[in-house]
Design a protein around this motif. Structure first.
Motif, PDB file in Angstrom:
ATOM      1  N   ASP A 121     -16.480  -7.662   5.249  1.00  0.00           N
ATOM      2  CA  ASP A 121     -16.453  -8.428   5.228  1.00  0.00           C
ATOM      3  C   ASP A 121     -14.672  -8.716   5.812  1.00  0.00           C
ATOM      4  OD1 ASP A 121     -18.422  -9.563   5.124  1.00  0.00           O
ATOM      5  OD2 ASP A 121     -18.826 -10.065   3.411  1.00  0.00           O
ATOM      6  N   ILE A 122     -13.871  -7.648   5.375  1.00  0.00           N
ATOM      7  CA  ILE A 122     -12.637  -7.320   5.912  1.00  0.00           C
ATOM      8  C   ILE A 122     -12.543  -6.067   5.785  1.00  0.00           C
ATOM      9  CG2 ILE A 122     -12.042  -9.633   4.207  1.00  0.00           C
ATOM     10  CD1 ILE A 122     -11.404  -7.565   2.029  1.00  0.00           C
ATOM     11  N   ASP A 123     -11.580  -5.934   7.049  1.00  0.00           N
ATOM     12  CA  ASP A 123     -11.337  -4.969   7.481  1.00  0.00           C
ATOM     13  C   ASP A 123     -10.250  -3.853   6.450  1.00  0.00           C
ATOM     14  OD1 ASP A 123     -12.752  -5.167   9.593  1.00  0.00           O
ATOM     15  OD2 ASP A 123     -10.956  -5.556  10.942  1.00  0.00           O
ATOM     16  N   ALA A 124      -9.654  -4.437   5.526  1.00  0.00           N
ATOM     17  CA  ALA A 124      -8.523  -3.211   5.469  1.00  0.00           C
ATOM     18  C   ALA A 124      -8.568  -4.494   4.345  1.00  0.00           C
ATOM     19  CB  ALA A 124      -7.340  -3.143   5.938  1.00  0.00           C
ATOM     20  N   LEU A 125      -7.342  -3.371   2.951  1.00  0.00           N
ATOM     21  CA  LEU A 125      -6.404  -4.332   1.877  1.00  0.00           C
ATOM     22  C   LEU A 125      -5.959  -3.817   1.432  1.00  0.00           C
ATOM     23  CD1 LEU A 125      -8.359  -5.937  -0.987  1.00  0.00           C
ATOM     24  CD2 LEU A 125      -8.629  -3.518  -1.804  1.00  0.00           C
ATOM     25  N   TYR A 126      -4.435  -4.515   0.865  1.00  0.00           N
ATOM     26  CA  TYR A 126      -3.584  -4.575   0.197  1.00  0.00           C
ATOM     27  C   TYR A 126      -3.333  -4.815  -1.350  1.00  0.00           C
ATOM     28  CZ  TYR A 126       1.661  -4.993  -0.397  1.00  0.00           C
ATOM     29  OH  TYR A 126       2.994  -4.764  -0.747  1.00  0.00           O
ATOM     30  N   SER A 127      -3.564  -4.001  -1.528  1.00  0.00           N
ATOM     31  CA  SER A 127      -3.409  -3.873  -3.381  1.00  0.00           C
ATOM     32  C   SER A 127      -2.522  -2.780  -3.899  1.00  0.00           C
ATOM     33  CB  SER A 127      -4.853  -4.184  -3.585  1.00  0.00           C
ATOM     34  OG  SER A 127      -5.176  -3.947  -4.804  1.00  0.00           O
ATOM     35  N   ALA A 128      -2.228  -3.117  -5.559  1.00  0.00           N
ATOM     36  CA  ALA A 128      -1.353  -1.914  -6.502  1.00  0.00           C
ATOM     37  C   ALA A 128      -2.658  -1.336  -6.972  1.00  0.00           C
ATOM     38  CB  ALA A 128      -0.580  -2.971  -6.566  1.00  0.00           C
ATOM     39  N   ILE A 129      -4.056  -2.004  -7.275  1.00  0.00           N
ATOM     40  CA  ILE A 129      -5.096  -2.107  -7.139  1.00  0.00           C
ATOM     41  C   ILE A 129      -5.815  -1.016  -6.312  1.00  0.00           C
ATOM     42  CG2 ILE A 129      -6.838  -2.145  -9.173  1.00  0.00           C
ATOM     43  CD1 ILE A 129      -4.775  -4.389 -10.169  1.00  0.00           C
ATOM     44  N   ALA A 130      -6.588  -0.064  -6.895  1.00  0.00           N
ATOM     45  CA  ALA A 130      -7.816   0.713  -6.366  1.00  0.00           C
ATOM     46  C   ALA A 130      -8.540  -0.102  -6.133  1.00  0.00           C
ATOM     47  CB  ALA A 130      -8.103   2.158  -6.449  1.00  0.00           C
ATOM     48  N   PRO A 131      -9.624  -0.917  -5.020  1.00  0.00           N
ATOM     49  CA  PRO A 131     -10.457  -1.419  -5.286  1.00  0.00           C
ATOM     50  C   PRO A 131     -12.321  -0.467  -6.395  1.00  0.00           C
ATOM     51  CG  PRO A 131     -10.335  -1.189  -3.093  1.00  0.00           C
ATOM     52  CD  PRO A 131      -9.229  -0.679  -3.882  1.00  0.00           C
ATOM     53  N   GLU A 132     -12.741  -1.776  -6.513  1.00  0.00           N
ATOM     54  CA  GLU A 132     -14.132  -0.963  -7.140  1.00  0.00           C
ATOM     55  C   GLU A 132     -14.638   0.200  -6.080  1.00  0.00           C
ATOM     56  OE1 GLU A 132     -17.891  -0.529  -8.739  1.00  0.00           O
ATOM     57  OE2 GLU A 132     -17.497  -2.004  -7.117  1.00  0.00           O
ATOM     58  N   PRO A 133     -15.192  -0.349  -5.182  1.00  0.00           N
ATOM     59  CA  PRO A 133     -16.252   0.696  -4.807  1.00  0.00           C
ATOM     60  C   PRO A 133     -15.665   1.597  -4.418  1.00  0.00           C
ATOM     61  CG  PRO A 133     -16.385  -1.754  -3.342  1.00  0.00           C
ATOM     62  CD  PRO A 133     -14.897  -1.999  -4.738  1.00  0.00           C
ATOM     63  N   TYR A 134     -13.750   1.703  -3.850  1.00  0.00           N
ATOM     64  CA  TYR A 134     -13.277   2.875  -3.915  1.00  0.00           C
ATOM     65  C   TYR A 134     -13.501   3.778  -4.880  1.00  0.00           C
ATOM     66  CZ  TYR A 134      -9.215   6.258  -2.582  1.00  0.00           C
ATOM     67  OH  TYR A 134      -8.898   7.661  -3.077  1.00  0.00           O
TER      68      TYR A 134
END
Length: 72
Positions: A6-19
């Motif tokens: 649904d989104i191409d990229a994510l900018y986050s200080a916390i790694a996303p759960e799927p990663y």
């Protein structure tokens, strides 16, 4: 949303759960980022940026001022 596409990229200080759980659909921009950073610094003596911000092309084309406003 990232894993479903649904989104191409994510900018986050916390790694996303799927990663964190090893999803094959979610990865870092550079798989070997430590080596890439070291090589860039070796060549340029500049420490590489750690983040990036993206704008959807259709949004930028409708509102070209958005890029400079995000930068500021």
């Amino acid at each position: 949303m990232l894993e479903k596409g649904d989104i191409d990229a994510l900018y986050s200080a916390i790694a996303p759960e799927p990663y964190l759980r090893g999803s094959r659909k979610v990865k870092t921009l550079f798989e070997n980022y430590v080596e890439v950073e070291k090589e860039y610094f070796r060549k340029t003596k500049i420490f590489p940026i750690m983040h990036l911000v993206v704008i959807r092309r259709e949004l930028y084309e409708r509102h070209p001022w958005i890029a400079i406003n995000l930068y500021k």
